[in-house]
Write a protein that holds these residues in place. Structure first.
Motif, PDB file in Angstrom:
ATOM      1  N   SER A 116       0.840  -1.202   0.000  1.00 53.20           N
ATOM      2  CA  SER A 116       0.000   0.000   0.000  1.00 53.20           C
ATOM      3  C   SER A 116       0.873   1.249   0.000  1.00 53.20           C
ATOM      4  O   SER A 116       2.085   1.168   0.265  1.00 53.20           O
ATOM      5  CB  SER A 116      -0.873   0.035   1.260  1.00 53.20           C
ATOM      6  OG  SER A 116      -0.041   0.265   2.378  1.00 53.20           O
ATOM      7  N   GLY A 117       0.239   2.385  -0.268  1.00 53.54           N
ATOM      8  CA  GLY A 117       0.965   3.640  -0.260  1.00 53.54           C
ATOM      9  C   GLY A 117       1.608   3.914   1.091  1.00 53.54           C
ATOM     10  O   GLY A 117       2.786   4.276   1.178  1.00 53.54           O
ATOM     11  N   ALA A 118       0.830   3.728   2.152  1.00 49.41           N
ATOM     12  CA  ALA A 118       1.360   4.001   3.491  1.00 49.41           C
ATOM     13  C   ALA A 118       2.575   3.129   3.771  1.00 49.41           C
ATOM     14  O   ALA A 118       3.566   3.576   4.362  1.00 49.41           O
ATOM     15  CB  ALA A 118       0.274   3.766   4.532  1.00 49.41           C
ATOM     16  N   VAL A 121       5.601   4.608   2.156  1.00 52.18           N
ATOM     17  CA  VAL A 121       6.131   5.749   2.914  1.00 52.18           C
ATOM     18  C   VAL A 121       6.870   5.250   4.159  1.00 52.18           C
ATOM     19  O   VAL A 121       7.976   5.710   4.483  1.00 52.18           O
ATOM     20  CB  VAL A 121       5.004   6.743   3.290  1.00 52.18           C
ATOM     21  CG1 VAL A 121       5.542   7.871   4.163  1.00 52.18           C
ATOM     22  CG2 VAL A 121       4.349   7.317   2.037  1.00 52.18           C
ATOM     23  N   PHE A 144      -0.426  14.725   3.104  1.00 53.35           N
ATOM     24  CA  PHE A 144      -1.096  13.454   3.424  1.00 53.35           C
ATOM     25  C   PHE A 144      -0.173  12.313   3.046  1.00 53.35           C
ATOM     26  O   PHE A 144       0.342  12.261   1.929  1.00 53.35           O
ATOM     27  CB  PHE A 144      -2.427  13.312   2.666  1.00 53.35           C
ATOM     28  CG  PHE A 144      -3.152  12.024   3.017  1.00 53.35           C
ATOM     29  CD1 PHE A 144      -3.983  11.957   4.134  1.00 53.35           C
ATOM     30  CD2 PHE A 144      -2.978  10.873   2.260  1.00 53.35           C
ATOM     31  CE1 PHE A 144      -4.626  10.764   4.488  1.00 53.35           C
ATOM     32  CE2 PHE A 144      -3.619   9.678   2.604  1.00 53.35           C
ATOM     33  CZ  PHE A 144      -4.447   9.633   3.721  1.00 53.35           C
ATOM     34  N   HIS A 145       0.021  11.370   3.976  1.00 51.43           N
ATOM     35  CA  HIS A 145       0.921  10.245   3.672  1.00 51.43           C
ATOM     36  C   HIS A 145       0.344   8.895   4.064  1.00 51.43           C
ATOM     37  O   HIS A 145       1.022   7.886   3.876  1.00 51.43           O
ATOM     38  CB  HIS A 145       2.281  10.458   4.342  1.00 51.43           C
ATOM     39  CG  HIS A 145       2.956  11.718   3.874  1.00 51.43           C
ATOM     40  ND1 HIS A 145       3.544  11.823   2.629  1.00 51.43           N
ATOM     41  CD2 HIS A 145       3.080  12.937   4.463  1.00 51.43           C
ATOM     42  CE1 HIS A 145       4.026  13.054   2.474  1.00 51.43           C
ATOM     43  NE2 HIS A 145       3.754  13.756   3.566  1.00 51.43           N
ATOM     44  N   GLY A 146      -0.869   8.850   4.639  1.00 53.18           N
ATOM     45  CA  GLY A 146      -1.461   7.544   4.926  1.00 53.18           C
ATOM     46  C   GLY A 146      -2.087   7.453   6.300  1.00 53.18           C
ATOM     47  O   GLY A 146      -2.152   8.442   7.038  1.00 53.18           O
ATOM     48  N   GLU A 219       5.033  15.721  -0.903  1.00 53.89           N
ATOM     49  CA  GLU A 219       4.234  15.468  -2.111  1.00 53.89           C
ATOM     50  C   GLU A 219       4.548  16.632  -3.059  1.00 53.89           C
ATOM     51  O   GLU A 219       4.286  17.785  -2.709  1.00 53.89           O
ATOM     52  CB  GLU A 219       2.741  15.535  -1.795  1.00 53.89           C
ATOM     53  CG  GLU A 219       2.200  14.471  -0.883  1.00 53.89           C
ATOM     54  CD  GLU A 219       0.857  14.934  -0.305  1.00 53.89           C
ATOM     55  OE1 GLU A 219      -0.174  14.686  -0.933  1.00 53.89           O
ATOM     56  OE2 GLU A 219       0.874  15.564   0.767  1.00 53.89           O
ATOM     57  N   ASP A 252       6.996  11.916  -2.351  1.00 52.73           N
ATOM     58  CA  ASP A 252       5.864  10.990  -2.235  1.00 52.73           C
ATOM     59  C   ASP A 252       4.999  11.190  -3.477  1.00 52.73           C
ATOM     60  O   ASP A 252       4.216  12.134  -3.573  1.00 52.73           O
ATOM     61  CB  ASP A 252       5.080  11.265  -0.943  1.00 52.73           C
ATOM     62  CG  ASP A 252       3.901  10.292  -0.771  1.00 52.73           C
ATOM     63  OD1 ASP A 252       3.560   9.591  -1.750  1.00 52.73           O
ATOM     64  OD2 ASP A 252       3.323  10.246   0.335  1.00 52.73           O
ATOM     65  N   ILE A 254       2.844   8.950  -4.645  1.00 52.46           N
ATOM     66  CA  ILE A 254       1.797   7.923  -4.624  1.00 52.46           C
ATOM     67  C   ILE A 254       0.567   8.396  -5.393  1.00 52.46           C
ATOM     68  O   ILE A 254      -0.033   7.635  -6.155  1.00 52.46           O
ATOM     69  CB  ILE A 254       1.493   7.541  -3.156  1.00 52.46           C
ATOM     70  CG1 ILE A 254       2.652   6.665  -2.663  1.00 52.46           C
ATOM     71  CG2 ILE A 254       0.157   6.822  -3.007  1.00 52.46           C
ATOM     72  CD1 ILE A 254       2.784   6.553  -1.180  1.00 52.46           C
ATOM     73  N   GLN A 255       0.206   9.651  -5.208  1.00 54.06           N
ATOM     74  CA  GLN A 255      -0.968  10.165  -5.926  1.00 54.06           C
ATOM     75  C   GLN A 255      -0.590  10.868  -7.234  1.00 54.06           C
ATOM     76  O   GLN A 255      -1.352  10.870  -8.195  1.00 54.06           O
ATOM     77  CB  GLN A 255      -1.755  11.127  -5.026  1.00 54.06           C
ATOM     78  CG  GLN A 255      -3.077  11.563  -5.648  1.00 54.06           C
ATOM     79  CD  GLN A 255      -4.111  11.918  -4.610  1.00 54.06           C
ATOM     80  OE1 GLN A 255      -4.641  11.061  -3.926  1.00 54.06           O
ATOM     81  NE2 GLN A 255      -4.398  13.187  -4.476  1.00 54.06           N
ATOM     82  N   LYS A 281      -0.875   3.466  -5.968  1.00 55.18           N
ATOM     83  CA  LYS A 281      -2.060   3.868  -6.739  1.00 55.18           C
ATOM     84  C   LYS A 281      -1.973   3.408  -8.202  1.00 55.18           C
ATOM     85  O   LYS A 281      -2.007   2.227  -8.478  1.00 55.18           O
ATOM     86  CB  LYS A 281      -2.266   5.365  -6.610  1.00 55.18           C
ATOM     87  CG  LYS A 281      -2.627   5.756  -5.151  1.00 55.18           C
ATOM     88  CD  LYS A 281      -3.285   7.106  -5.078  1.00 55.18           C
ATOM     89  CE  LYS A 281      -3.581   7.513  -3.663  1.00 55.18           C
ATOM     90  NZ  LYS A 281      -4.972   7.712  -3.365  1.00 55.18           N
TER      91      LYS A 281
HETATM   92  C1  LIG Z   1       0.491  11.225  -1.283  1.00 54.65           C
HETATM   93  C2  LIG Z   1      -0.037   9.981  -0.640  1.00 54.65           C
HETATM   94  N1  LIG Z   1       0.757   9.257   0.151  1.00 54.65           N
HETATM   95  C3  LIG Z   1       0.328   8.126   0.760  1.00 54.65           C
HETATM   96  C4  LIG Z   1      -0.958   7.677   0.587  1.00 54.65           C
HETATM   97  C5  LIG Z   1      -1.414   6.432   1.310  1.00 54.65           C
HETATM   98  O1  LIG Z   1      -1.673   5.401   0.406  1.00 54.65           O
HETATM   99  P1  LIG Z   1      -2.583   4.144   0.844  1.00 54.65           P
HETATM  100  O2  LIG Z   1      -3.950   4.650   1.057  1.00 54.65           O
HETATM  101  O3  LIG Z   1      -2.467   3.200  -0.317  1.00 54.65           O
HETATM  102  O4  LIG Z   1      -1.963   3.578   2.072  1.00 54.65           O
HETATM  103  C6  LIG Z   1      -1.837   8.392  -0.232  1.00 54.65           C
HETATM  104  C7  LIG Z   1      -3.228   7.940  -0.412  1.00 54.65           C
HETATM  105  O5  LIG Z   1      -4.125   8.673  -0.757  1.00 54.65           O
HETATM  106  C8  LIG Z   1      -1.367   9.575  -0.866  1.00 54.65           C
HETATM  107  O6  LIG Z   1      -2.173  10.323  -1.658  1.00 54.65           O
END
Ligand SMILES: Cc1ncc(COP(=O)(O)O)c(C=O)c1O
Length: 308
Positions: A116-118, A121, A144-146, A219, A252, A254-255, A281
């Protein structure tokens, strides 16, 4: 659509959802999605929706892209999960090679994959801490990081992400981030940048000493509480501050990754080469996959078994 799905009405699905699924998971639309195609979703009652969310930036190639469906089918027939730490397999290595090739910078790179994204990170933080032998982690206001303990600690917005979920991880600090929409009336973007850059530098006097910081995680375009694009000057300042102080600079993505902002990675807009990049993602078009890509010497700082 399966017969069981169709034999229950939307109202009954809603009732079951309320009875069996945690309230803590938000649910913006209480229609029942039964089919996705490209940028559209269809519900149980035959309604067609234009999907502007794409599972929150997860489906840059759209729902059930034929190439993705074909690859999933082929892979499921061949091999589902040998566990890379048990026996290596081609797709893991091929994806690592591909991502190391497209990630910015001509230096030697390596990658690791997570779910997962979290988790990506969390692992970027682990890698940076192991590499620098420091503990501090700096993220930004409105970031936002999770939702895991570490990433929740790094996330800025209190409600709904943090409220009632403490205590949080220690040694996590939030630095100021520009928000041009809120700059004082009459102030130019240039002067506002001067102000935020000064605040960023002051933060490393007032809140945390740079020589104790393992990583700064940013981000490149913030995606929560507004889509906030910092100036090139600010991002370049943060990157050069990190370089000067031996801090690992983590983008980061992820998004923002996989062409969401027009380039493969959003950080490319700022002419900055990050040390580590977190991805998830749209990397896997809806399947749970994430990763960290970055400088080979950083990805190799942890001994076998310490990451996975
Ligand atoms: C920039 C960013 N980092 C981390 C995450 C966390 O990802 P996840 O929901 O897959 O754990 C998100 C999720 O929206 C995100 O937008």
């Amino acid at each position: 659509m399966s017969q069981t799905t169709a034999s229950i009405t939307t109202a009954q699905w809603q009732q079951k959802r309320d009875q069996f699924v945690s309230k803590g998971v938000s649910n913006g639309n209480r229609s029942l999605a039964v089919k996705g195609e490209g940028a559209e979703l269809y519900d149980l009652d035959g309604r067609r929706f234009i999907d502007f969310a794409g599972a929150i930036g997860t489906l840059n190639v759209g729902h059930s892209h034929p190439k993705v469906v074909e690859a999933v089918k082929r892979q499921a027939e061949e091999l589902i999960h040998p566990g890379f730490n048990v026996m290596m397999y081609p797709s893991y290595i091929k994806l690592a090679e591909k991502l190391c090739g497209i990630a910015p910078g001509s230096h030697e790179k390596k990658a690791i994959f997570l779910n997962s994204g979290a988790e990506a990170v969390e692992n970027a933080v682990k890698i940076a801490r192991k590499y620098t032998k420091r503990q501090g982690v700096v993220s930004f206001t409105r970031g936002f990081h999770g939702r895991t303990n570490m990433t929740m600690s790094m996330t800025s917005k209190v409600k709904p992400y943090k409220f009632g979920f403490g205590p949080f991880a220690s040694e996590v600090y939030q630095a100021p981030f520009p928000y041009y929409y809120q700059k004082p009336a009459g102030m130019s973007d240039e002067s506002y940048d001067d102000m935020v850059i000064q605040a960023f530098n002051d933060f490393f006097i007032a809140s945390v000493a740079p020589e104790t910081v393992a990583c700064v995680v940013m981000e490149p375009v913030q995606g929560e509480g507004g889509f906030i694009i910092p100036s090139k000057r600010f991002v370049q300042h943060v990157a050069s501050f990190c370089k000067e102080h031996g801090i690992v600079f983590v983008a980061d993505e992820i998004q923002t990754g996989f062409a969401r902002t027009g380039t493969y990675f959003a950080i490319e807009h700022f002419d900055v080469v990050p040390d580590l990049i977190t991805v998830s993602k749209s990397l896997a078009a809806g399947l749970p996959l994430s990763g960290v890509i970055g400088r080979a010497e950083m990805l190799d700082a942890a001994a076998p078994g310490e990451l996975g």
